[in-house]
Write a protein that holds these residues in place. Sequence first.
Motif, PDB file in Angstrom:
ATOM      1  N   TYR A 191     -26.063 -14.207 -11.199  1.00 22.71           N
ATOM      2  CA  TYR A 191     -26.155 -13.516  -9.912  1.00 22.71           C
ATOM      3  C   TYR A 191     -27.569 -13.665  -9.379  1.00 22.71           C
ATOM      4  O   TYR A 191     -28.511 -13.998 -10.107  1.00 22.71           O
ATOM      5  N   ASP A 241     -30.277 -11.476  -6.712  1.00 17.32           N
ATOM      6  CA  ASP A 241     -30.557 -10.295  -5.895  1.00 17.32           C
ATOM      7  C   ASP A 241     -31.724 -10.635  -4.974  1.00 17.32           C
ATOM      8  O   ASP A 241     -32.872 -10.647  -5.393  1.00 17.32           O
ATOM      9  N   ARG A 242     -31.387 -10.956  -3.709  1.00 15.38           N
ATOM     10  CA  ARG A 242     -32.409 -11.338  -2.725  1.00 15.38           C
ATOM     11  C   ARG A 242     -32.887 -10.165  -1.891  1.00 15.38           C
ATOM     12  O   ARG A 242     -33.617 -10.347  -0.933  1.00 15.38           O
ATOM     13  N   SER A 243     -32.493  -8.957  -2.244  1.00 13.51           N
ATOM     14  CA  SER A 243     -32.915  -7.772  -1.491  1.00 13.51           C
ATOM     15  C   SER A 243     -34.409  -7.520  -1.712  1.00 13.51           C
ATOM     16  O   SER A 243     -35.044  -8.172  -2.546  1.00 13.51           O
ATOM     17  N   GLY A 268     -34.815  -6.650  -5.353  1.00 11.77           N
ATOM     18  CA  GLY A 268     -34.593  -7.747  -6.304  1.00 11.77           C
ATOM     19  C   GLY A 268     -35.559  -8.899  -6.145  1.00 11.77           C
ATOM     20  O   GLY A 268     -35.884  -9.592  -7.101  1.00 11.77           O
ATOM     21  N   LYS A 301     -34.361 -12.040  -7.813  1.00 16.08           N
ATOM     22  CA  LYS A 301     -34.027 -11.938  -9.242  1.00 16.08           C
ATOM     23  C   LYS A 301     -32.807 -12.801  -9.551  1.00 16.08           C
ATOM     24  O   LYS A 301     -31.776 -12.703  -8.901  1.00 16.08           O
ATOM     25  N   THR A 319     -22.980  -6.124 -11.503  1.00 18.47           N
ATOM     26  CA  THR A 319     -24.260  -6.686 -11.069  1.00 18.47           C
ATOM     27  C   THR A 319     -25.110  -5.567 -10.465  1.00 18.47           C
ATOM     28  O   THR A 319     -24.597  -4.500 -10.140  1.00 18.47           O
ATOM     29  N   PRO A 320     -26.408  -5.817 -10.260  1.00 14.67           N
ATOM     30  CA  PRO A 320     -27.216  -4.853  -9.505  1.00 14.67           C
ATOM     31  C   PRO A 320     -26.605  -4.653  -8.109  1.00 14.67           C
ATOM     32  O   PRO A 320     -25.850  -5.493  -7.618  1.00 14.67           O
ATOM     33  N   LYS A 321     -26.955  -3.560  -7.470  1.00 15.49           N
ATOM     34  CA  LYS A 321     -26.352  -3.134  -6.201  1.00 15.49           C
ATOM     35  C   LYS A 321     -26.268  -4.238  -5.144  1.00 15.49           C
ATOM     36  O   LYS A 321     -25.238  -4.416  -4.517  1.00 15.49           O
ATOM     37  N   ASN A 322     -27.320  -4.991  -4.905  1.00 16.75           N
ATOM     38  CA  ASN A 322     -27.355  -5.970  -3.818  1.00 16.75           C
ATOM     39  C   ASN A 322     -27.150  -7.410  -4.289  1.00 16.75           C
ATOM     40  O   ASN A 322     -27.449  -8.352  -3.555  1.00 16.75           O
ATOM     41  N   ALA A 323     -26.652  -7.600  -5.480  1.00 19.28           N
ATOM     42  CA  ALA A 323     -26.534  -8.942  -6.045  1.00 19.28           C
ATOM     43  C   ALA A 323     -25.395  -9.736  -5.416  1.00 19.28           C
ATOM     44  O   ALA A 323     -24.396  -9.184  -4.976  1.00 19.28           O
ATOM     45  N   GLU A 324     -25.584 -11.057  -5.403  1.00 18.37           N
ATOM     46  CA  GLU A 324     -24.584 -12.004  -4.922  1.00 18.37           C
ATOM     47  C   GLU A 324     -24.223 -12.933  -6.073  1.00 18.37           C
ATOM     48  O   GLU A 324     -25.088 -13.325  -6.850  1.00 18.37           O
TER      49      GLU A 324
END
Length: 190
Positions: free
Chosen positions: A98, A100-102, A105, A108, A118-123
Amino acid sequence: MFKELALAIPFFVGASTALPQATPGAKLAPDAKFSLMALRSASEVHFAGFDAAKSSLFLNLPNQNASCDAGPADSATFYLQDGGLYLYAASATPQQLYVDRSGMGQGKLGYTTGAQPTPKNAERTSFTLDESNDLTFNGAGFIACPNSIDGAWSVWVSAGIDKPAGNEGCLGISVRAVEVSEPNGCLYTE
């Protein structure tokens, strides 16, 4: 001088064949298993293979401590499926990458095991290989940062931040997929 040069040429020829070949070849088949290699000339991560451990990806990690079907693996093996990037395991629980471009993240790049969220904003999707087998995530490249665990470099997706998580000395890298003819399935540490 000519004698010294004649003696040096076989050394350099032999040394160049020992390096991984980074020239573009045929595009990998959709079901190919592959390793990932960092490309960044004149750096200590040039030609470094990707390692997976502790739910993250690294370059130059001394030991992945993975549980593998055919003994220890020198680097991680991957495959793409429907835009998702997975760590290869013939019989183990799936491990999917995954990003996380937030703002939290900062690019990350990590992986989850099985049903782990996944973490909250993960793709999870949008990984692709181009015609040269270079990997991108939704068109973005990658960054490697020194001084991570055991002297390894941590790997991040470029999210417009030069120093993700405050890391110093980070470098932009290209990531090339190299087909693995006999993949070793592994379960990597969480």
